[in-house]
Design an enzyme around this catalytic site. Sequence first.
Site, short mmCIF file in Angstrom:
data_model
loop_
_atom_site.label_atom_id
_atom_site.label_comp_id
_atom_site.label_asym_id
_atom_site.label_seq_id
_atom_site.Cartn_x
_atom_site.Cartn_y
_atom_site.Cartn_z
N ASP A 146 0.83 -1.21 0.00
CA ASP A 146 0.00 0.00 0.00
C ASP A 146 0.86 1.26 0.00
OD1 ASP A 146 -3.10 -0.96 0.97
OD2 ASP A 146 -1.44 -2.34 1.35
N TYR A 176 -2.04 3.96 -6.13
CA TYR A 176 -3.26 4.66 -5.73
C TYR A 176 -3.69 5.67 -6.80
CZ TYR A 176 -3.37 2.56 -1.13
OH TYR A 176 -3.46 1.65 -0.11
N ASN A 206 -6.91 -3.68 -4.52
CA ASN A 206 -8.17 -3.11 -4.99
C ASN A 206 -7.97 -1.81 -5.76
OD1 ASN A 206 -7.51 -2.45 -2.14
ND2 ASN A 206 -9.18 -0.98 -2.34
N HIS A 300 -11.68 -2.95 7.09
CA HIS A 300 -11.79 -4.03 6.10
C HIS A 300 -12.25 -5.35 6.69
CE1 HIS A 300 -10.27 -1.46 3.00
NE2 HIS A 300 -9.13 -1.24 3.62
#
Length: 426
Positions: A146, A176, A206, A300
């Site tokens: 991330d 991102y 995602n 999450h």
Amino acid sequence: MVNVWGLVAILLFVLAPNVSSYDRPGPRKNLVIHRSDDDDSSPDQVHISLVGPDKMRISWITKLSIMPTVVYGMVSRKYENSANGTSSSYHYLKIYQSGQINDVVIGPLKPNTVYYYKCGGTFSTQEFNFKTPPSQFPIKFAVAGDLGTTEWTKSTLDHLSKWEHDVFVLPGDLAYADFMQPRWDTFGRLVQPLASRRPWMVTQGNHEVEHIPLLHPERFTAYNHRWRMPFEESGSTSNLYYSFNVFGVHVIMLGSYTNFEPGSDQYQWLEKDLKSINRKATPWLMAVIHAPWYNTNEAHQGEKESDDMKSSMETLLYKARIDVVFAGHVHAYERFNRVYQDKFDKCGPVYINIGDGGNEEGLATEYKTPNPAISLFREASFGHGQLVVMNATHAHWDWQRNDDDVSVEKDSVWLTNLLADSSCKI
């Protein structure tokens, strides 16, 4: 163009439920990095990745169409070898056109050796270099998920640049970009100093989906074009899941956002891959996912990419005696005990969540209480980790947080692999 991408950002919330919307504190601003020169043929966003036991893929982008060629050798400015590759490009929403994305596989290469290379042939002005992984222990993996393109990301990358490692592993959520394609370019430039020198092995998260119903039906467009991994070499039919070997270690990169149910292509590939492992050659087994199967953070919870994938695949990994599973997605750090089916099991994997690389959404600071016994360490800080596989039986894990931009060790543990435990028969 700024106004156009602003409209795209609005569409994010309307049409793309894959991007999380809850609040996280402590973000830092996104960086914008432009090309460093005006030569449209010069290499931009250079990164490398492993291909088989003795080859490396060199990837970069140019504005102009060129012959995708790499020259390389073991002496600076003396290039005894050359290789040609392939190129591609993509459109997004008819308002973004990527440059020419070049991929060239070079080799065979010697282990633990520095190679010097140029992207685009001998006429290119910039020389890069990388070091191949060694063919003996220890093997050093750096791990962070991330990442994004923020000032926190830069802090993490600065720390990693001082941390000697052979391979970098990224468990999803790279740039991102979230439909705003110029962020992919900033990300490529931000990571180039590291990613051009050590292989980066990544899986998708995602934020790589970038699917908009009706407007852009294709999933993973930018990710698949920009970050090509060695899926074909591992028998996979998709860039979203694959495996690779580094001396003594077999690494399985799984796709949380593609089909994983029993009978799916990914499930069948995983079954075949696990059966093909030679534990004498690779006594250590590592798996990497994006959405964690074990997570005591409030963030999450209840997502099918975590719960359903766990139900589908956990037993496969358990029976194969996977030693450690890395995940991202939750913007915090957490290390679990050896676990199987929600309970301590000495023959289960160690689960480590490390989605704390530095993204724009900030940290996930709320944890469930009381702390479950299977969760051994958890902290909501940005940071990064290193797994040093010392020999065929022992490895050392170290997680360091970004504390006011200083890398501070906060969690470490020695691991013994399951092959060394006679009671965990395979």
